[in-house]
Design an enzyme around this catalytic site. Structure first.
Site, PDB file in Angstrom:
ATOM      1  N   ASP A  32       0.856  -1.191   0.000  1.00 26.36           N
ATOM      2  CA  ASP A  32       0.000   0.000   0.000  1.00 26.36           C
ATOM      3  C   ASP A  32       0.889   1.237   0.000  1.00 26.36           C
ATOM      4  O   ASP A  32       2.023   1.174   0.471  1.00 26.36           O
ATOM      5  CB  ASP A  32      -0.868   0.019   1.284  1.00 26.36           C
ATOM      6  CG  ASP A  32      -2.189   0.756   1.097  1.00 26.36           C
ATOM      7  OD1 ASP A  32      -3.240   0.116   1.155  1.00 26.36           O
ATOM      8  OD2 ASP A  32      -2.164   1.989   0.882  1.00 26.36           O
ATOM      9  N   GLY A 103       1.277  -7.772 -14.869  1.00 27.76           N
ATOM     10  CA  GLY A 103       2.609  -8.186 -15.327  1.00 27.76           C
ATOM     11  C   GLY A 103       3.274  -9.089 -14.292  1.00 27.76           C
ATOM     12  O   GLY A 103       3.893 -10.109 -14.628  1.00 27.76           O
ATOM     13  N   TYR A 146     -12.973   7.193 -11.874  1.00 25.41           N
ATOM     14  CA  TYR A 146     -13.101   5.908 -11.166  1.00 25.41           C
ATOM     15  C   TYR A 146     -13.735   4.855 -12.077  1.00 25.41           C
ATOM     16  O   TYR A 146     -13.171   3.779 -12.291  1.00 25.41           O
ATOM     17  CB  TYR A 146     -13.947   6.113  -9.919  1.00 25.41           C
ATOM     18  CG  TYR A 146     -14.094   4.896  -9.040  1.00 25.41           C
ATOM     19  CD1 TYR A 146     -12.992   4.327  -8.394  1.00 25.41           C
ATOM     20  CD2 TYR A 146     -15.345   4.312  -8.818  1.00 25.41           C
ATOM     21  CE1 TYR A 146     -13.129   3.216  -7.567  1.00 25.41           C
ATOM     22  CE2 TYR A 146     -15.490   3.209  -7.989  1.00 25.41           C
ATOM     23  CZ  TYR A 146     -14.376   2.665  -7.362  1.00 25.41           C
ATOM     24  OH  TYR A 146     -14.519   1.567  -6.540  1.00 25.41           O
ATOM     25  N   LYS A 150     -11.802   1.474 -13.769  1.00 26.37           N
ATOM     26  CA  LYS A 150     -12.177   0.083 -13.467  1.00 26.37           C
ATOM     27  C   LYS A 150     -12.605  -0.636 -14.747  1.00 26.37           C
ATOM     28  O   LYS A 150     -12.337  -1.823 -14.920  1.00 26.37           O
ATOM     29  CB  LYS A 150     -13.304   0.065 -12.441  1.00 26.37           C
ATOM     30  CG  LYS A 150     -12.905   0.564 -11.063  1.00 26.37           C
ATOM     31  CD  LYS A 150     -12.000  -0.431 -10.338  1.00 26.37           C
ATOM     32  CE  LYS A 150     -11.714   0.029  -8.916  1.00 26.37           C
ATOM     33  NZ  LYS A 150     -10.919  -0.935  -8.150  1.00 26.37           N
ATOM     34  N   THR A 176     -20.180  -1.507   0.285  1.00 28.60           N
ATOM     35  CA  THR A 176     -19.847  -2.346   1.448  1.00 28.60           C
ATOM     36  C   THR A 176     -19.502  -1.450   2.630  1.00 28.60           C
ATOM     37  O   THR A 176     -18.970  -0.357   2.444  1.00 28.60           O
ATOM     38  CB  THR A 176     -18.664  -3.264   1.074  1.00 28.60           C
ATOM     39  OG1 THR A 176     -19.063  -4.047  -0.054  1.00 28.60           O
ATOM     40  CG2 THR A 176     -18.279  -4.196   2.209  1.00 28.60           C
TER      41      THR A 176
HETATM   42  P1  NAD Z   1      -9.827   2.024   0.641  1.00 26.98           P
HETATM   43  O1  NAD Z   1      -9.599   3.401   0.145  1.00 26.98           O
HETATM   44  O2  NAD Z   1     -10.129   1.828   2.087  1.00 26.98           O
HETATM   45  O3  NAD Z   1      -8.601   1.087   0.279  1.00 26.98           O
HETATM   46  C1  NAD Z   1      -7.882   1.194  -0.923  1.00 26.98           C
HETATM   47  C2  NAD Z   1      -6.397   1.119  -0.577  1.00 26.98           C
HETATM   48  O4  NAD Z   1      -5.629   1.245  -1.788  1.00 26.98           O
HETATM   49  C3  NAD Z   1      -5.930   2.230   0.357  1.00 26.98           C
HETATM   50  O5  NAD Z   1      -5.282   1.658   1.464  1.00 26.98           O
HETATM   51  C4  NAD Z   1      -4.978   3.067  -0.501  1.00 26.98           C
HETATM   52  O6  NAD Z   1      -3.968   3.676   0.271  1.00 26.98           O
HETATM   53  C5  NAD Z   1      -4.471   2.017  -1.474  1.00 26.98           C
HETATM   54  N1  NAD Z   1      -3.944   2.588  -2.718  1.00 26.98           N
HETATM   55  C6  NAD Z   1      -4.545   3.467  -3.565  1.00 26.98           C
HETATM   56  N2  NAD Z   1      -3.726   3.764  -4.590  1.00 26.98           N
HETATM   57  C7  NAD Z   1      -2.585   3.049  -4.404  1.00 26.98           C
HETATM   58  C8  NAD Z   1      -1.369   2.926  -5.130  1.00 26.98           C
HETATM   59  N3  NAD Z   1      -1.161   3.608  -6.268  1.00 26.98           N
HETATM   60  N4  NAD Z   1      -0.405   2.099  -4.660  1.00 26.98           N
HETATM   61  C9  NAD Z   1      -0.594   1.388  -3.515  1.00 26.98           C
HETATM   62  N5  NAD Z   1      -1.746   1.473  -2.782  1.00 26.98           N
HETATM   63  C10 NAD Z   1      -2.716   2.291  -3.221  1.00 26.98           C
HETATM   64  O7  NAD Z   1     -11.001   1.398  -0.266  1.00 26.98           O
HETATM   65  P2  NAD Z   1     -11.810   0.043  -0.078  1.00 26.98           P
HETATM   66  O8  NAD Z   1     -13.215   0.389   0.179  1.00 26.98           O
HETATM   67  O9  NAD Z   1     -11.090  -0.859   0.840  1.00 26.98           O
HETATM   68  O10 NAD Z   1     -11.745  -0.536  -1.559  1.00 26.98           O
HETATM   69  C11 NAD Z   1     -10.882  -1.610  -1.911  1.00 26.98           C
HETATM   70  C12 NAD Z   1     -11.143  -2.003  -3.358  1.00 26.98           C
HETATM   71  O11 NAD Z   1     -12.502  -2.440  -3.525  1.00 26.98           O
HETATM   72  C13 NAD Z   1     -10.956  -0.855  -4.348  1.00 26.98           C
HETATM   73  O12 NAD Z   1     -10.347  -1.358  -5.513  1.00 26.98           O
HETATM   74  C14 NAD Z   1     -12.363  -0.381  -4.636  1.00 26.98           C
HETATM   75  O13 NAD Z   1     -12.458   0.192  -5.903  1.00 26.98           O
HETATM   76  C15 NAD Z   1     -13.141  -1.695  -4.540  1.00 26.98           C
HETATM   77  N6  NAD Z   1     -14.544  -1.463  -4.186  1.00 26.98           N
HETATM   78  C16 NAD Z   1     -14.901  -1.142  -2.927  1.00 26.98           C
HETATM   79  C17 NAD Z   1     -16.238  -0.921  -2.621  1.00 26.98           C
HETATM   80  C18 NAD Z   1     -16.690  -0.592  -1.228  1.00 26.98           C
HETATM   81  O14 NAD Z   1     -17.899  -0.373  -1.015  1.00 26.98           O
HETATM   82  N7  NAD Z   1     -15.832  -0.569  -0.236  1.00 26.98           N
HETATM   83  C19 NAD Z   1     -17.205  -0.996  -3.639  1.00 26.98           C
HETATM   84  C20 NAD Z   1     -16.786  -1.311  -4.924  1.00 26.98           C
HETATM   85  C21 NAD Z   1     -15.456  -1.557  -5.194  1.00 26.98           C
END
Ligand code: NAD
Ligand code: UDP
Length: 312
Positions: A32, A103, A146, A150, A176
């Site tokens: 992260d 990759g 966003y 995706k 979620t």
């Molecule tokens: P979050 O923001 O809590 O966690 C995402 C994490 O990714 C963070 O810790 C952030 O620091 C890290 N991150 C972002 N860019 C980065 C980079 N370039 N390099 C390394 N780390 C990086 O979000 P979340 O809710 O835990 O979501 C997790 C995944 O699930 C995401 O891909 C999100 O799109 C997907 N998602 C979540 C939900 C939801 O309701 N929580 C819904 C749909 C999709």
């Protein structure tokens, strides 16, 4: 036991996923850059003997020595407030970050797992949304950084599957909630919880008639792991189909927090989807998975977490 890389490990879902993978006996490499995640989310596993953590931006080349069985790419900006603030980072992590992690998976001959989103359906004209619905996304709209990152990620994964025979999974996650969400992350449940617990009015955007369907994180992580273990290489919706209006959600949160707060109405952000509800037939039929925790029970279970942090 498998060796699994989890990107976005310090985030809300990533940290819960690391817990579950470690509990299942796997070796976990968390990665992260803390753009939206927090080290405290990994406090409980940080010194676990099967866990290592690398602070790294996944849009840059990723080097991991040794074998890896699965690459789970969760890193992304995920809250509308955050991705509007960091649209370029959002596009880069969905595009370049997905490319780098693909990759790596190809190099290691690992299974690739991607957390896509219900946002690939945009502001849907078909309701509920099943995986074959192609969506209604504005490529130049305020949420496109966003949504399109995706969608591009999914396209890239499809190409790696077809051209390199990579073993892939795609979860399209719907809204979620749970512990470890940041109270300032702007998503509706942490916002309403914080407001209700500090005696502020709950800010319902628009007239609150827009709908979402909320899944508890425990169910969600169970769905992700079930999908990982399957052999389904096409997108699968993972979420809870219990659809609520945002006004209903506000009232429910006032009830579970036992709050005196009231609801106020603020302008609806542009292109805020009017409805959202997963059709989870595919997950039910092919994975034998469905969520178990109902919204009332789930919201009640997270009140202590939000209570502890609301006044900080
Ligand atoms: P979050 O923001 O809590 O966690 C995402 C994490 O990714 C963070 O810790 C952030 O620091 C890290 N991150 C972002 N860019 C980065 C980079 N370039 N390099 C390394 N780390 C990086 O979000 P979340 O809710 O835990 O979501 C997790 C995944 O699930 C995401 O891909 C999100 O799109 C997907 N998602 C979540 C939900 C939801 O309701 N929580 C819904 C749909 C999709
Ligand atoms: N919302 C709201 N008040 C808030 C935050 C969000 O009414 O304080 C609404 C938002 O406009 C959307 C829904 O709640 O209709 C869910 O928003 P969120 O940001 O959680 O996620 P989205 O599903 O829009 O990605």
């Amino acid at each position: 036991m498998s060796r699994i890389l989890v990107t976005g490990a310090a985030g809300f879902l990533g940290s819960h996923l690391c817990d579950a993978l470690l509990a299942d006996g796997h070796e976990v490499i968390g990665m992260d850059n803390h753009v939206s995640g927090r080290p405290e989310n990994l406090e409980e596993v940080f010194y676990h003997d099967r866990f290592v953590f690398y602070e790294h931006d996944v849009t840059e080349f990723i080097h991991i020595s040794g074998e890896i069985d699965a690459v789970m790419h969760l890193a992304s900006l995920a809250s509308p407030v955050f991705y509007r603030e960091h649209p370029i980072k959002t596009l880069k992590v969905g595009a370049l970050g997905t490319h780098k992690t693909l990759g790596l998976a190809k190099e290691k001959d690992a299974t690739y797992f991607f957390t896509s989103t219900s946002e690939v359906y945009g502001d849907p004209e078909v309701h509920p949304q099943s995986e074959d619905y192609r969506g209604n996304v504005d490529p130049y709209g305020p949420r496109s950084c966003y949504d399109e990152s995706k969608r591009y990620g999914e396209a890239l994964i499809r190409a790696y599957r077809d051209q390199h025979d990579l073993d892939v999974r795609i979860a399209r996650i719907f809204n979620t909630y749970g512990t470890r969400m940041r109270l300032d992350d702007g998503r509706v449940i942490p916002n309403f919880m914080k407001q209700a617990l500090t005696g502020k009015d709950l800010t319902v955007f628009g007239d609150g008639s827009q709908t979402r369907s909320f899944c508890h994180v425990e169910d969600l992580v169970d769905g992700l792991l079930t999908l990982l273990e399957s052999n389904i290489d096409t997108p699968v919706n993972i979420g809870n189909p219990d659809e609520r209006t945002i006004l209903e959600l506000a009232e429910l949160i006032i009830e579970v927090t036992n709050s005196d707060s009231e609801v106020t109405f603020e302008p609806l952000p542009p292109q805020d989807p009017e409805v959202r509800r997963p059709d989870i037939s595919k997950a039910k039929n092919k994975l034998n998975w469905k969520p178990k925790i109902d919204l009332y029970e789930g919201l009640n279970s997270v009140v202590p977490y939000f209570e502890e942090r609301a006044s900080l």
